[in-house]
Design a protein around this motif. Structure first.
Motif, PDB file in Angstrom:
ATOM      1  N   TYR A   1      13.230 -33.203 -29.790  1.00 11.36           N
ATOM      2  CA  TYR A   1      14.577 -33.435 -30.312  1.00 11.36           C
ATOM      3  C   TYR A   1      15.600 -32.575 -29.583  1.00 11.36           C
TER       4      TYR A   1
ATOM      5  N   GLN B   1      17.241 -35.057 -38.845  1.00  7.83           N
ATOM      6  CA  GLN B   1      17.355 -35.579 -37.478  1.00  7.83           C
ATOM      7  C   GLN B   1      16.091 -35.332 -36.664  1.00  7.83           C
TER       8      GLN B   1
ATOM      9  N   PRO C   1      11.831 -37.816 -37.325  1.00  7.58           N
ATOM     10  CA  PRO C   1      11.103 -38.871 -36.602  1.00  7.58           C
ATOM     11  C   PRO C   1      10.400 -38.364 -35.350  1.00  7.58           C
ATOM     12  N   TRP C   2      10.975 -37.368 -34.669  1.00  5.10           N
ATOM     13  CA  TRP C   2      10.327 -36.816 -33.482  1.00  5.10           C
ATOM     14  C   TRP C   2       9.023 -36.119 -33.842  1.00  5.10           C
TER      15      TRP C   2
ATOM     16  N   VAL D   1       8.921 -45.099 -37.599  1.00  3.29           N
ATOM     17  CA  VAL D   1       7.839 -44.199 -37.186  1.00  3.29           C
ATOM     18  C   VAL D   1       6.539 -44.586 -37.869  1.00  3.29           C
TER      19      VAL D   1
ATOM     20  N   ARG E   1      15.384 -45.551 -42.532  1.00  2.00           N
ATOM     21  CA  ARG E   1      15.082 -46.476 -41.439  1.00  2.00           C
ATOM     22  C   ARG E   1      14.162 -45.827 -40.421  1.00  2.00           C
ATOM     23  N   SER E   2      14.447 -44.554 -40.072  1.00  2.00           N
ATOM     24  CA  SER E   2      13.605 -43.867 -39.091  1.00  2.00           C
ATOM     25  C   SER E   2      12.193 -43.668 -39.618  1.00  2.00           C
ATOM     26  N   TRP E   3      12.053 -43.431 -40.923  1.00  2.00           N
ATOM     27  CA  TRP E   3      10.723 -43.284 -41.515  1.00  2.00           C
ATOM     28  C   TRP E   3       9.939 -44.597 -41.374  1.00  2.00           C
TER      29      TRP E   3
END
Length: 602
Positions: free
Chosen positions: A379, A106, A109-110, A7, A2-4
């Motif tokens: 992060y 973790q 995404p940052w 971003v 989801r984060s991929w």
């Protein structure tokens, strides 16, 4: 996953919004775009040309991608820039893959956000230049090395990164990616990514050697010197051994297999001219002497470039450095990522600092390495893992100052060049507000919310700069407006340019225009008058400082007041006036044609 997706969508918006809104910027964009258009028109995928002449500046990877884009979307600004935007997005994804292995899911995404919204990286990814393609291919090589040689292992609550030497097939994939980079911009496509990988591999294989020397601090001076010399000798030996284990012969074979066929073909079809000019003039000469006035102080030039290029994240440059140093000392699981980032930066900054010709875009391929540090820092702060609050507050203060400076600069001095530039100043206001909010939350011990607020503001500021700025600036390119106005009224062959012919003029004229260089003897004025007298549709575009000389010449040849000024405009970002002129009276033209039966010779 989801984060991929989030971003990727965010970066796609920043890199692709209004991609074709502004016309191509002189001088590299129109040269590259027109070169691809000519290769498409000629059906020639081997020999690059610009205005019908051999173009030896760059290899063909960008041109090939632009040709494919032209086939789908037509020859226009969007199609010319789309390959760079796709390469930029691909580079973000590759960097996120590296971060997943070396820093953890973790942090990923940052890292992606910090790279996909850094000023210079976004600029390269929105321009019709080879920099984005080179960055993608170079990052692909490093990413393959990381994926083939590192594994992230979790032992309960403790995570560590395990290194194992890549197989021959792994090295083959790495060097195939380097071959693509060689097709993007030449030998540096193998030399520099290979150096980054080599430095990291040396450290991974022998990471304990430096600590052994460091523990000799209590020994005597001579003992420390002896250990240092021994370490240096050992390091050189290990470097040679590591380089050999990296299969240099395989590297050359893979690169030749990927890039060699085109280099051989272009050498045969141009009788070696392309190869000689590219390797000796555009590589060796650029390294030995400044070309086109592009010079600067060693090291400092590119350190300054990094600070500007990583905006808006460079506000925290000092705390990022502090955090990376402390993490290297205390977190063994983070050392591979930190060393890779430092090697990435050191190789590109060091190499191009030695080279005589300096341009900010040269170090763009190292921005993924910088993003590893930036993303991990963001992060860490967001999860309250940074223990230097004063430096954090100093970063917010820097953001406030820079944001206000951007807003004032665009609302004040910049309006003399671009009257509506103050609208873009909203980006500075957004950055300043985000910095104020971040600083206030940090004072209230809510560092996690503070940095998240700043990230939102920083992303928005970058997006505003690139979605508003280029289109507004493009409206005021009055000399290009002058040309397009004339092209709308007459054919390309009826417009002669007296003075420097900008590459964008060739692109938007869909080919070269009749051109004459201004000389002190005045022969150019005769050629202009010969051109004008042919038909009443013919015009000349002349630099404003030469109009008085040309007026005198035309009055002498055709009679007084024979020249008519159609339009006059001031050049964008310079003080050069451009004037469109034609002969104003038909009798004068007829008389001149009878008395001066000359032929136009372009």
């Amino acid at each position: 996953m989801r984060s991929w997706i989030i971003v990727s969508c965010l970066c796609a918006i920043v890199l692709g919004t209004d991609l074709g809104g502004a016309r191509l910027w002189d001088r590299d964009e129109p040269r590259n775009a027109r070169c691809a258009a000519e290769m498409l028109e000629n059906g020639d995928w081997i020999v690059p040309t610009f205005a019908g002449e051999l173009r030896t500046h760059k290899p063909p990877l960008l041109y090939w991608m632009q040709i494919v884009s032209y086939k789908v979307f037509g020859v226009n600004e969007f199609a010319a820039r789309l390959p760079s935007a796709l390469c930029g997005l691909g580079t973000v994804l590759l960097t996120m893959a590296i971060a997943t292995v070396l820093l953890g899911a973790q942090v990923t995404p940052w890292v992606g956000i910090s790279l996909g919204t850094s000023l210079m990286f976004v600029l390269a990814s929105r321009a019709a230049t080879p920099d984005a393609a080179l960055t993608f291919c170079s990052t692909l090589a490093v990413a393959l090395y990381v994926l083939f040689s590192h594994r992230r292992i979790s032992d309960g609550f403790v995570e560590r990164v395990e290194f194992h030497w890549p197989t021959r097939w792994g090295w083959s994939a790495v060097y195939a990616a380097c071959g693509l980079a060689v097709l993007a911009k030449g030998p540096i496509g193998l030399l520099l990514p290979g150096s980054v990988i080599g430095l990291h591999a040396i450290w991974q294989r022998h990471s304990g050697a430096a600590e052994t020397v460091a523990t000799a601090g209590d020994a005597g001076f001579l003992a420390r010197c002896g250990r240092g010399i021994a370490f240096a000798v050992r390091l050189v030996g290990e470097a040679i051994a590591t380089a050999w284990r990296m299969h240099p012969i395989l590297a050359l074979a893979a690169v030749m297999l990927v890039a060699g066929p085109w280099y051989v073909a272009v050498g045969q079809q141009t009788d070696g001219v392309w190869l000689r000019e590219f390797f000796f003039e555009h590589n060796l000469s650029r390294a030995l002497s400044p070309m086109e006035g592009h010079s600067g102080p060693p090291i400092l030039f590119y350190l300054g470039t990094l600070l500007v290029g990583t905006f808006p994240w460079s506000m925290f440059a000092i705390p990022i450095g502090i955090a990376a140093r402390e993490a290297y000392r205390t977190r063994s699981d983070l050392r591979p990522a930190i060393v890779l980032a430092m090697a990435w930066i050191a190789v590109y900054v060091g190499f191009f600092s030695i080279a005589a010709t300096k341009l900010p875009s040269y170090i763009t391929p190292c921005y993924p390495g910088v993003a590893l540090c930036i993303g991990w820092f963001l992060y860490s702060v967001a999860h309250s893992q940074f223990d230097w609050p004063r430096w954090l507050k100093a970063g917010y203060l820097c953001g406030i100052v820079v944001g206000i400076a951007i807003a004032i600069g665009l609302a004040g001095p910049a309006t003399e060049i671009i009257p509506d530039a103050s609208i873009v100043g909203i980006a500075g206001i957004v950055l300043a507000v985000a910095s104020c909010l971040g600083g206030a939350l940090s004072v209230e011990k809510h560092t996690d919310l503070g940095i998240r607020s700043y990230v939102v503001g920083g992303v928005l500021a970058t997006a505003l700069l690139f979605t508003l700025g280029p289109r507004l600036a493009d409206k005021h390119r009055s000399e290009l407006n002058l040309l397009t106005q004339q092209l709308a009224e007459r054919g390309r062959g009826e417009i002669m340019v007296a003075g420097a012919l900008e590459p964008s003029w060739i692109f938007y004229a869909d080919g070269p225009l009749p051109e004459v260089a201004i000389d002190l003897g005045g022969r150019w004025m005769t050629r202009v008058s010969d051109h004008l007298q042919q038909t009443d549709q013919r015009v000349a575009l002349v630099r404003g400082d030469q109009v008085a000389r040309l007026t005198s010449h035309l009055n002498h040849r055709f009679g007084s007041e024979s020249m008519e000024i159609i339009s006059r405009t001031r050049g964008f970002l310079n003080n050069d006036d451009w004037v469109a002129i034609r002969l104003g009276t038909t009798p004068a033209r007829i008389t001149a044609a009878e008395n001066n039966p000359t032929k136009t010779n372009y």
